[in-house]
Design a protein around this motif. Structure first.
Motif, PDB file in Angstrom:
ATOM      1  N   ALA A 232     -90.213 -50.609 -15.221  1.00 15.37           N
ATOM      2  CA  ALA A 232     -89.526 -51.904 -15.073  1.00 15.37           C
ATOM      3  C   ALA A 232     -88.767 -51.984 -13.746  1.00 15.37           C
ATOM      4  N   THR A 233     -88.676 -53.209 -13.233  1.00 19.58           N
ATOM      5  CA  THR A 233     -87.804 -53.485 -12.094  1.00 19.58           C
ATOM      6  C   THR A 233     -86.498 -53.994 -12.675  1.00 19.58           C
ATOM      7  N   LEU A 234     -85.364 -53.529 -12.131  1.00 22.58           N
ATOM      8  CA  LEU A 234     -84.062 -53.889 -12.697  1.00 22.58           C
ATOM      9  C   LEU A 234     -83.285 -54.776 -11.737  1.00 22.58           C
ATOM     10  N   ALA A 235     -82.525 -55.721 -12.304  1.00 19.29           N
ATOM     11  CA  ALA A 235     -81.756 -56.646 -11.473  1.00 19.29           C
ATOM     12  C   ALA A 235     -80.470 -57.042 -12.189  1.00 19.29           C
ATOM     13  N   ILE A 236     -79.513 -57.545 -11.409  1.00 21.26           N
ATOM     14  CA  ILE A 236     -78.239 -58.006 -11.988  1.00 21.26           C
ATOM     15  C   ILE A 236     -78.010 -59.461 -11.600  1.00 21.26           C
ATOM     16  N   CYS A 237     -77.669 -60.279 -12.593  1.00 24.07           N
ATOM     17  CA  CYS A 237     -77.332 -61.688 -12.380  1.00 24.07           C
ATOM     18  C   CYS A 237     -75.935 -61.907 -12.961  1.00 24.07           C
ATOM     19  N   THR A 238     -74.941 -62.088 -12.092  1.00 27.08           N
ATOM     20  CA  THR A 238     -73.550 -62.125 -12.556  1.00 27.08           C
ATOM     21  C   THR A 238     -72.768 -63.291 -11.967  1.00 27.08           C
ATOM     22  N   ASN A 239     -71.794 -63.765 -12.734  1.00 27.13           N
ATOM     23  CA  ASN A 239     -70.895 -64.792 -12.208  1.00 27.13           C
ATOM     24  C   ASN A 239     -69.727 -64.187 -11.441  1.00 27.13           C
TER      25      ASN A 239
ATOM     26  N   LYS B  50     -74.518 -71.394 -10.184  1.00 25.16           N
ATOM     27  CA  LYS B  50     -74.394 -70.150 -10.963  1.00 25.16           C
ATOM     28  C   LYS B  50     -74.765 -70.382 -12.431  1.00 25.16           C
ATOM     29  N   LYS B  51     -74.815 -69.292 -13.225  1.00 22.66           N
ATOM     30  CA  LYS B  51     -75.048 -69.420 -14.660  1.00 22.66           C
ATOM     31  C   LYS B  51     -74.002 -70.363 -15.261  1.00 22.66           C
ATOM     32  N   PRO B  52     -74.294 -71.274 -16.132  1.00 20.94           N
ATOM     33  CA  PRO B  52     -75.505 -71.356 -16.962  1.00 20.94           C
ATOM     34  C   PRO B  52     -76.731 -71.998 -16.301  1.00 20.94           C
ATOM     35  N   SER B  53     -76.687 -72.249 -15.011  1.00 16.92           N
ATOM     36  CA  SER B  53     -77.914 -72.767 -14.388  1.00 16.92           C
ATOM     37  C   SER B  53     -79.017 -71.699 -14.460  1.00 16.92           C
ATOM     38  N   GLY B  54     -80.193 -72.141 -14.794  1.00 16.80           N
ATOM     39  CA  GLY B  54     -81.328 -71.216 -14.834  1.00 16.80           C
ATOM     40  C   GLY B  54     -81.705 -70.732 -13.441  1.00 16.80           C
ATOM     41  N   GLU B  55     -81.339 -71.530 -12.439  1.00 20.54           N
ATOM     42  CA  GLU B  55     -81.683 -71.163 -11.048  1.00 20.54           C
ATOM     43  C   GLU B  55     -81.120 -69.797 -10.670  1.00 20.54           C
ATOM     44  N   HIS B  56     -79.940 -69.510 -11.191  1.00 22.92           N
ATOM     45  CA  HIS B  56     -79.294 -68.234 -10.851  1.00 22.92           C
ATOM     46  C   HIS B  56     -80.184 -67.054 -11.263  1.00 22.92           C
ATOM     47  N   ILE B  57     -80.737 -67.150 -12.468  1.00 24.00           N
ATOM     48  CA  ILE B  57     -81.619 -66.069 -12.938  1.00 24.00           C
ATOM     49  C   ILE B  57     -82.932 -66.073 -12.152  1.00 24.00           C
ATOM     50  N   LEU B  58     -83.475 -67.267 -11.899  1.00 19.45           N
ATOM     51  CA  LEU B  58     -84.759 -67.339 -11.178  1.00 19.45           C
ATOM     52  C   LEU B  58     -84.629 -66.776  -9.762  1.00 19.45           C
ATOM     53  N   HIS B  59     -83.495 -67.049  -9.099  1.00 20.94           N
ATOM     54  CA  HIS B  59     -83.261 -66.454  -7.774  1.00 20.94           C
ATOM     55  C   HIS B  59     -83.184 -64.922  -7.874  1.00 20.94           C
ATOM     56  N   THR B  60     -82.520 -64.455  -8.936  1.00 10.93           N
ATOM     57  CA  THR B  60     -82.372 -63.002  -9.127  1.00 10.93           C
ATOM     58  C   THR B  60     -83.742 -62.334  -9.276  1.00 10.93           C
ATOM     59  N   VAL B  61     -84.603 -62.954 -10.086  1.00  9.36           N
ATOM     60  CA  VAL B  61     -85.952 -62.411 -10.315  1.00  9.36           C
ATOM     61  C   VAL B  61     -86.751 -62.455  -9.012  1.00  9.36           C
ATOM     62  N   ASP B  62     -86.633 -63.582  -8.312  1.00 12.47           N
ATOM     63  CA  ASP B  62     -87.381 -63.749  -7.061  1.00 12.47           C
ATOM     64  C   ASP B  62     -86.955 -62.696  -6.028  1.00 12.47           C
ATOM     65  N   ARG B  63     -85.635 -62.483  -5.922  1.00 13.07           N
ATOM     66  CA  ARG B  63     -85.142 -61.497  -4.945  1.00 13.07           C
ATOM     67  C   ARG B  63     -85.530 -60.069  -5.321  1.00 13.07           C
ATOM     68  N   ALA B  64     -85.873 -59.866  -6.587  1.00 21.03           N
ATOM     69  CA  ALA B  64     -86.345 -58.535  -7.008  1.00 21.03           C
ATOM     70  C   ALA B  64     -87.870 -58.445  -6.896  1.00 21.03           C
ATOM     71  N   ASN B  65     -88.480 -59.492  -6.303  1.00 26.16           N
ATOM     72  CA  ASN B  65     -89.941 -59.589  -6.190  1.00 26.16           C
ATOM     73  C   ASN B  65     -90.633 -59.591  -7.547  1.00 26.16           C
ATOM     74  N   GLY B  66     -89.933 -60.143  -8.536  1.00 29.90           N
ATOM     75  CA  GLY B  66     -90.522 -60.207  -9.870  1.00 29.90           C
ATOM     76  C   GLY B  66     -91.098 -61.581 -10.154  1.00 29.90           C
ATOM     77  N   SER B  67     -91.617 -61.714 -11.383  1.00 29.89           N
ATOM     78  CA  SER B  67     -92.175 -63.001 -11.799  1.00 29.89           C
ATOM     79  C   SER B  67     -91.442 -63.459 -13.073  1.00 29.89           C
ATOM     80  N   PRO B  68     -91.042 -64.750 -13.132  1.00 23.41           N
ATOM     81  CA  PRO B  68     -90.341 -65.231 -14.331  1.00 23.41           C
ATOM     82  C   PRO B  68     -91.175 -65.117 -15.604  1.00 23.41           C
ATOM     83  N   ASP B  69     -92.517 -65.048 -15.452  1.00 25.01           N
ATOM     84  CA  ASP B  69     -93.382 -64.905 -16.640  1.00 25.01           C
ATOM     85  C   ASP B  69     -93.223 -63.548 -17.320  1.00 25.01           C
ATOM     86  N   ARG B  70     -92.767 -62.597 -16.537  1.00 19.19           N
ATOM     87  CA  ARG B  70     -92.594 -61.247 -17.086  1.00 19.19           C
ATOM     88  C   ARG B  70     -91.185 -60.776 -16.758  1.00 19.19           C
TER      89      ARG B  70
END
Ligand SMILES: O=C(O)COP(=O)(O)O
Ligand SMILES: [Mg+2]
Length: 255
Positions: free
Chosen positions: A139-146, A177-197
């Motif tokens: 797994a790739t790990l990431a942090i999404c925090t306020n 920031k959270k609760p916006s979904g964008e915050h998580i999507l940016h986090t996934v994108d910056r980890a080079n991940g895909s929101p589908d997984r």
């Protein structure tokens, strides 16, 4: 005195593997989370930061002539960033302030908190080990925090966990920031991940809403600060320990 030798222990203790050991064994031999991004909330999910946040909040309140807030109340004020926590600390004593007016308190909070950010804050039981296991499973790990970016990076650095994360995304590093979904999507994108997984792990309604807004599965940890998600009853994804977090992640990724 007769000492009990190891072989005299009941065989259940000698031979039965614990759930933790089974997860660990699986992690050494499998690649079951390859391609998955596991996004963690920080305060109340990965790290028990309440003691240091409590001291910093009371420092800035007392400096400005306000009363201290008890520890148990502060726990429930965490999760929407430091400014929101200060406003809640004031509201607790019947003081309502516009955000702009809390700016001086925020600066004194930041100064104190940055200098004492890791005095007592520690990862929750099993968290560090679970990060190792998740990484070993691919797994790739990431942090999404306020938390602000700088404070989040400082805390993770002091805990020696920086290299574990492909991205750390603080509240001031994104437009919303959270609760916006964008915050998580940016986090996934910056980890080079895909929101589908990708899977979001969090301790509050804010995290659950953000995950829902981003279209990600959500694992709710009950040992954090809350408030708990409303109208959310996915018991499979409710975890009261890191052993259960690991089970929930597996049940989402490999149903
Ligand atoms: O309230 C904060 O400072 C941040 O909280 P979070 O890491 O739970 O998003
Ligand atoms: Mg949290």
């Amino acid at each position: 005195m007769i000492k009990k030798s190891r072989s005299a222990l009941p065989c259940r203790l000698n031979h039965q593997t614990t759930r933790c050991e089974r997860i660990e064994q699986a992690s050494m031999t499998s690649d079951t989370l390859s391609g998955w991004t596991i996004v963690f909330d920080l305060d109340g999910t990965l790290v028990d930061t309440a003691p240091d946040l409590h001291l910093a909040l009371n420092h800035c309140l007392s400096k400005a002539g306000f009363q201290a807030v008890p520890f148990e109340s502060v726990r429930h004020m965490i999760g929407q960033g430091a400014k929101a926590m200060i406003e809640k600390g004031l509201a607790f004593q019947g003081v309502s302030r516009a955000s702009a007016e809390t700016e001086p308190l925020w600066h004194s909070f930041l100064q104190y908190y940055e200098a004492n950010i890791c005095a007592e804050s520690r990862p929750f039981k099993g968290a560090t080990r679970s990060l190792e296991s998740l990484a070993a499973m691919g797994a790739t790990l990431a942090i999404c925090t306020n938390k602000t970016q700088h404070l989040a990076e400082t805390l993770i650095g002091k805990l020696g966990l920086t290299s574990r994360f492909a991205s750390v995304c603080g509240a001031d590093s994104v437009p919303h920031k959270k609760p916006s979904g964008e915050h998580i999507l940016h986090t996934v994108d910056r980890a080079n991940g895909s929101p589908d997984r990708a899977i979001m792990i969090g301790d509050s309604q804010t995290d659950e809403r953000a995950a829902r807004n981003a279209g990600l599965p959500f694992v709710y940890v009950t040992f954090g600060y809350g408030p708990s998600p409303e109208n959310w009853d996915d018991t499979r994804c409710r975890a009261s320990s890191y052993v259960e977090v690991m089970d929930a992640i597996q049940s989402v990724a490999n149903p």
